[in-house]
Design a protein around this motif. Structure first.
Motif, PDB file in Angstrom:
ATOM      1  N   ARG A   1      -6.968   0.241  -9.877  1.00 30.36           N
ATOM      2  CA  ARG A   1      -6.602   1.724  -9.917  1.00 30.36           C
ATOM      3  C   ARG A   1      -7.388   2.438  -8.746  1.00 30.36           C
ATOM      4  O   ARG A   1      -7.050   3.181  -7.863  1.00 30.36           O
TER       5      ARG A   1
ATOM      6  N   ARG B   1       2.039   2.097  -3.434  1.00 26.29           N
ATOM      7  CA  ARG B   1       1.222   2.477  -4.544  1.00 26.29           C
ATOM      8  C   ARG B   1       0.598   3.836  -4.163  1.00 26.29           C
ATOM      9  O   ARG B   1      -0.144   4.251  -4.837  1.00 26.29           O
ATOM     10  N   SER B   2       1.051   4.240  -2.886  1.00 31.74           N
ATOM     11  CA  SER B   2       0.278   5.362  -2.587  1.00 31.74           C
ATOM     12  C   SER B   2       1.072   6.499  -2.142  1.00 31.74           C
ATOM     13  O   SER B   2       2.521   6.425  -2.278  1.00 31.74           O
TER      14      SER B   2
ATOM     15  N   LEU C   1      -4.596   5.527  -4.471  1.00 31.47           N
ATOM     16  CA  LEU C   1      -3.229   4.873  -5.161  1.00 31.47           C
ATOM     17  C   LEU C   1      -2.792   5.678  -6.329  1.00 31.47           C
ATOM     18  O   LEU C   1      -2.696   5.177  -7.370  1.00 31.47           O
TER      19      LEU C   1
ATOM     20  N   TRP D   1      -2.450   8.878   2.936  1.00 32.61           N
ATOM     21  CA  TRP D   1      -2.345   7.922   3.778  1.00 32.61           C
ATOM     22  C   TRP D   1      -3.245   7.732   5.015  1.00 32.61           C
ATOM     23  O   TRP D   1      -3.705   6.746   5.180  1.00 32.61           O
TER      24      TRP D   1
ATOM     25  N   VAL E   1      -5.983  -6.105  -6.788  1.00 30.68           N
ATOM     26  CA  VAL E   1      -5.955  -4.719  -6.757  1.00 30.68           C
ATOM     27  C   VAL E   1      -6.345  -3.776  -7.986  1.00 30.68           C
ATOM     28  O   VAL E   1      -5.874  -4.396  -9.216  1.00 30.68           O
TER      29      VAL E   1
ATOM     30  N   PHE F   1      -0.099   3.817  -8.544  1.00 32.55           N
ATOM     31  CA  PHE F   1      -0.604   2.523  -8.734  1.00 32.55           C
ATOM     32  C   PHE F   1       0.307   1.664  -9.498  1.00 32.55           C
ATOM     33  O   PHE F   1       0.724   0.513  -9.429  1.00 32.55           O
TER      34      PHE F   1
ATOM     35  N   LEU G   1       0.858  -1.289  -0.233  1.00 28.99           N
ATOM     36  CA  LEU G   1      -0.096  -0.086  -0.047  1.00 28.99           C
ATOM     37  C   LEU G   1       0.913   1.152   0.086  1.00 28.99           C
ATOM     38  O   LEU G   1       0.609   2.206  -0.581  1.00 28.99           O
TER      39      LEU G   1
ATOM     40  N   LEU H   1      -6.397   6.227   3.474  1.00 31.86           N
ATOM     41  CA  LEU H   1      -6.064   4.994   3.008  1.00 31.86           C
ATOM     42  C   LEU H   1      -5.981   3.961   4.205  1.00 31.86           C
ATOM     43  O   LEU H   1      -6.618   2.845   4.209  1.00 31.86           O
TER      44      LEU H   1
END
Length: 369
Positions: A295, A87-88, A306, A93, A293, A309, A84, A96
Motif C-alpha cells: 500500500r 491502483r491510483s 496508491l 499520477w 506491491v 490499492f 499502476l 507516481l
C-alpha cells in the motif's frame, strides 16, 4: 548476472567488419560526426543504443518488426501503466510517474539489447563482438531481466527449507528447451497485437498451440475429465512451488540514485479463483503469485499514491515455470480435494490485503466428489 569487463563491452571483432551489418558503418547506426580524428567531435550526438524511436537503422530492413516493437510490452512497459493506473487516482499520477521514471523505465529493451548486447539494466556488454544474433542467447538476454524469479524456477535453482532444491521445470530438465521454444519471435516483437497487459489476448504460449500436448477428456489420462479440464488451468495441476515477493519500497539516496528494498521472497504453491477469467482464460481455479506491491510502496514520493490499492489483488494470476508431470496436488484425489494447504485461504492473506484479495480467496475448499 555479473558485469562484464570494459573491453568485453566495446570490443569489435574483425569478423564483424566483414559482416553484412558492418557495411553501413558506425555512423549509420550510432550517429556522431565523420571526417574527423578528434574524439570529442566524432562522438557528438552519439546514439549509444539505436532503436526504432531514435533512428531508422533497424527499420530499413526490418520495417514490420520495428514498427510493432515500439508498441510491444517489452518496449512500452504498458503492463506497469495498466496496474499502476488501476491502483491510483488521476490526481496522484504526476507524482507516481516521477517514481515510475526513476525506478521502472530502465527495463525497456531495444532491438540491440536482445540481438547485439546484453540488456542495459545489466550494464550491457556485446554478445558476439557486435555481430547480431538472430536468436539471442537466453542466459545473456532473457534471464538478465527475468532472472530471480523465472530463471531460478525454470532451472531448479530455488532452495528448499529442508535442504536440496525444488526440481527444474521438466521442459528445461530433461527437456533442454530454451525460452524461445515456447516464447516465439512474434510474441517478443509484439507483432501479434498491441496489448495492455501480458495476460491480454490469447493464452500464449499455451500447452497445446504448438502441437506439443493434445489434451482432452478422451485421452485416458487420469484427472483429464471434462470437469477438471474446464475448471483448472494446466498449471494448477502441473506446477510445483514458485517464488512470491512482498513489500517492495522504492527510494533514492541523498545524491539521487534510485534503489528499492523488498522483503525476503517465499516459496509456495497456492491455487485461487481466477482474477483474469475470460474466454481466453476460462478456468475457475489457477495458481496465484503474490506480487511485491504494498500500500505504501511509493510513500517516498508522496502520501497515499496508491489510493485505489484494493482495486487489484496482490495475489495475481500466475503461470509458473515449474512444470512437472506428477506434482503434490495431482498425486491423488485427496491431495487436492479437501486440502486447504493447496488453496489460497484467508489464513494466507495479510490483514491489510484482505479486501484486495476477496475475489481470489477460496473460502470453500472443494471436497471429494
Amino acid at each position: 548476472m555479473p558485469p562484464l569487463e570494459a573491453w568485453e563491452k566495446v570490443f569489435v571483432e574483425e569478423s564483424f567488419l566483414a559482416s553484412y551489418h558492418a557495411r553501413f558503418g558506425c555512423i549509420a547506426c550510432h550517429g556522431g560526426t565523420g571526417g574527423t580524428d578528434q574524439m570529442d567531435v566524432a562522438h557528438e550526438n552519439l546514439v549509444r543504443d539505436p532503436h526504432p524511436t531514435n533512428s531508422e537503422t533497424c527499420q530499413l530492413c526490418h520495417k514490420d518488426i520495428s514498427e510493432a516493437h515500439v508498441d510491444s510490452l517489452h518496449w512500452d512497459l504498458e503492463g506497469y501503466m495498466t496496474v499502476l493506473s488501476a491502483r491510483s487516482d488521476e490526481e496522484d499520477w504526476d507524482q507516481l510517474m516521477v517514481a515510475y521514471d526513476n525506478h521502472c523505465t530502465e527495463c525497456h529493451v531495444s532491438c540491440g539489447q536482445c540481438h547485439i548486447s546484453r540488456p542495459a539494466v545489466n550494464d550491457g556488454g556485446l554478445l558476439d563482438g557486435h555481430k547480431p544474433k538472430k536468436q539471442p542467447p537466453m542466459n545473456d538476454t532473457c534471464t538478465g531481466c527475468h532472472g530471480s524469479r523465472i530463471n531460478d524456477e525454470y532451472k531448479g535453482m530455488n532452495e528448499m527449507e529442508e535442504g536440496g532444491r525444488y526440481p527444474a521445470d521438466v521442459h528445461y530438465n530433461p527437456g533442454g528447451m530454451s525460452c524461445f521454444a515456447c516464447h516465439t519471435e512474434e510474441e517478443m516483437h509484439g507483432t501479434e497485437g498491441d496489448f495492455n497487459h501480458r495476460y491480454d489476448g490469447e493464452a500464449n504460449p499455451s500447452c497445446t498451440q504448438l502441437g506439443c500436448h493434445t489434451v482432452s477428456a478422451e485421452d485416458d489420462v487420469e484427472q483429464h475429465d471434462e470437469t477438471h479440464l474446464a475448471k483448472l488451468s494446466c498449471q494448477a495441476c502441473h506446477s510445483v512451488a514458485y517464488k512470491h515477493c512482498y513489500n517492495c519500497h522504492v527510494q533514492q539516496t541523498e545524491d539521487g540514485r534510485p534503489f528499492y528494498r523488498v522483503d525476503p521472497s517465499q516459496m509456495a504453491f497456492k491455487i485461487g479463483h481466477n482474477p483474469r477469467q475470460s474466454p481466453e482464460r476460462p478456468w475457475e481455479y489457477v495458481p496465484l503469485r503474490h506480487v511485491p506491491v504494498a500500500r505504501d510502496s511509493f510513500a517516498y514520493y508522496g502520501e497515499d499514491l496508491l489510493s485505489n490499492f484494493d482495486s487489484l489483488p496482490t495475489w495475481a494470476y500466475a503461470t509458473p515455470h515449474t512444470i512437472q508431470r506428477i506434482t503434490p496436488q495431482n498425486s491423488s484425489c485427496d491431495s487436492c480435494h479437501g486440502n486447504p494447504d493447496v488453496f489460497l485461504t484467508e489464513d494466507d492473506v495479510l490483514e491489510d490485503e484482505m479486501e484486495a484479495n476477496r475475489s481470489v480467496i477460496v473460502r470453500d475448499v472443494p471436497a471429494l466428489p
